[in-house]
Design a protein around this motif. Structure first.
Motif, PDB file in Angstrom:
ATOM      1  N   LEU A  25     -25.904 -48.302  23.683  1.00  0.00           N
ATOM      2  CA  LEU A  25     -27.307 -48.550  23.352  1.00  0.00           C
ATOM      3  C   LEU A  25     -28.159 -47.377  23.829  1.00  0.00           C
ATOM      4  O   LEU A  25     -29.020 -46.876  23.093  1.00  0.00           O
ATOM      5  CB  LEU A  25     -27.782 -49.854  23.989  1.00  0.00           C
ATOM      6  N   ALA A  26     -27.888 -46.912  25.046  1.00  0.00           N
ATOM      7  CA  ALA A  26     -28.626 -45.752  25.563  1.00  0.00           C
ATOM      8  C   ALA A  26     -28.318 -44.500  24.736  1.00  0.00           C
ATOM      9  O   ALA A  26     -29.196 -43.688  24.466  1.00  0.00           O
ATOM     10  CB  ALA A  26     -28.278 -45.523  27.029  1.00  0.00           C
ATOM     11  N   LYS A  27     -27.064 -44.369  24.329  1.00  0.00           N
ATOM     12  CA  LYS A  27     -26.653 -43.200  23.545  1.00  0.00           C
ATOM     13  C   LYS A  27     -27.169 -43.252  22.098  1.00  0.00           C
ATOM     14  O   LYS A  27     -27.175 -42.228  21.417  1.00  0.00           O
ATOM     15  CB  LYS A  27     -25.126 -43.076  23.527  1.00  0.00           C
ATOM     16  N   SER A  28     -27.589 -44.433  21.623  1.00  0.00           N
ATOM     17  CA  SER A  28     -28.047 -44.562  20.238  1.00  0.00           C
ATOM     18  C   SER A  28     -29.421 -43.927  20.019  1.00  0.00           C
ATOM     19  O   SER A  28     -29.822 -43.735  18.876  1.00  0.00           O
ATOM     20  CB  SER A  28     -28.101 -46.035  19.829  1.00  0.00           C
ATOM     21  N   GLU A  29     -30.103 -43.620  21.114  1.00  0.00           N
ATOM     22  CA  GLU A  29     -31.439 -43.015  21.053  1.00  0.00           C
ATOM     23  C   GLU A  29     -32.355 -43.820  20.132  1.00  0.00           C
ATOM     24  O   GLU A  29     -32.831 -43.338  19.115  1.00  0.00           O
ATOM     25  CB  GLU A  29     -31.356 -41.541  20.646  1.00  0.00           C
ATOM     26  N   GLN A  30     -32.576 -45.077  20.538  1.00  0.00           N
ATOM     27  CA  GLN A  30     -33.426 -46.020  19.814  1.00  0.00           C
ATOM     28  C   GLN A  30     -32.956 -46.222  18.374  1.00  0.00           C
ATOM     29  O   GLN A  30     -33.749 -46.262  17.434  1.00  0.00           O
ATOM     30  CB  GLN A  30     -34.899 -45.602  19.839  1.00  0.00           C
TER      31      GLN A  30
END
Length: 114
Positions: A25-30
């Motif tokens: 989720l953090a790596k998805s960049e929103q």
């Protein structure tokens, strides 16, 4: 293998999938990066599916408390190690209280099926 052992195995895998999913989720960049977003969605779906399998045997409140509490602790550690996020004293104390709650619940509660 007993149904309770299997349920706790499902719960452990559900927690791991949720923590890894949250990392993506953090790596998805929103949700602007497709691959991390898809991986996150798949891992969350697996996590929730395994949680539903868990609550066939372990009471919902106990399963969810373990899932959420251990998820918070492990996600905090991922943030610390992989994202170089810092934890202040209050955060460490709060996390220690969560761990303490999980330990007390598992060692002393008659609600937890062993």
């Amino acid at each position: 293998m007993s149904p309770t052992t299997i349920a706790y195995g499902y719960l452990a895998i559900a927690i791991i999938c949720e923590v890894i999913g949250t990392t993506f989720l953090a790596k998805s960049e929103q949700f602007t990066r497709l691959v991390p977003t898809l991986i996150m969605g798949v891992l969350y779906a697996i996590s929730f599916y395994l949680l539903t399998q868990t609550i066939k045997t372990i009471p919902l409140g106990i399963a969810y408390a373990l899932w959420a509490g251990l998820g918070i602790v492990l996600t905090s550690l991922v943030g610390l190690v992989f994202f170089k996020q810092t934890l202040d004293t209050a955060a460490v104390v709060g996390i220690a209280m969560i761990v303490g709650g999980v330990v007390v619940m598992n060692l002393l509660s008659n609600s937890v099926g062993h």
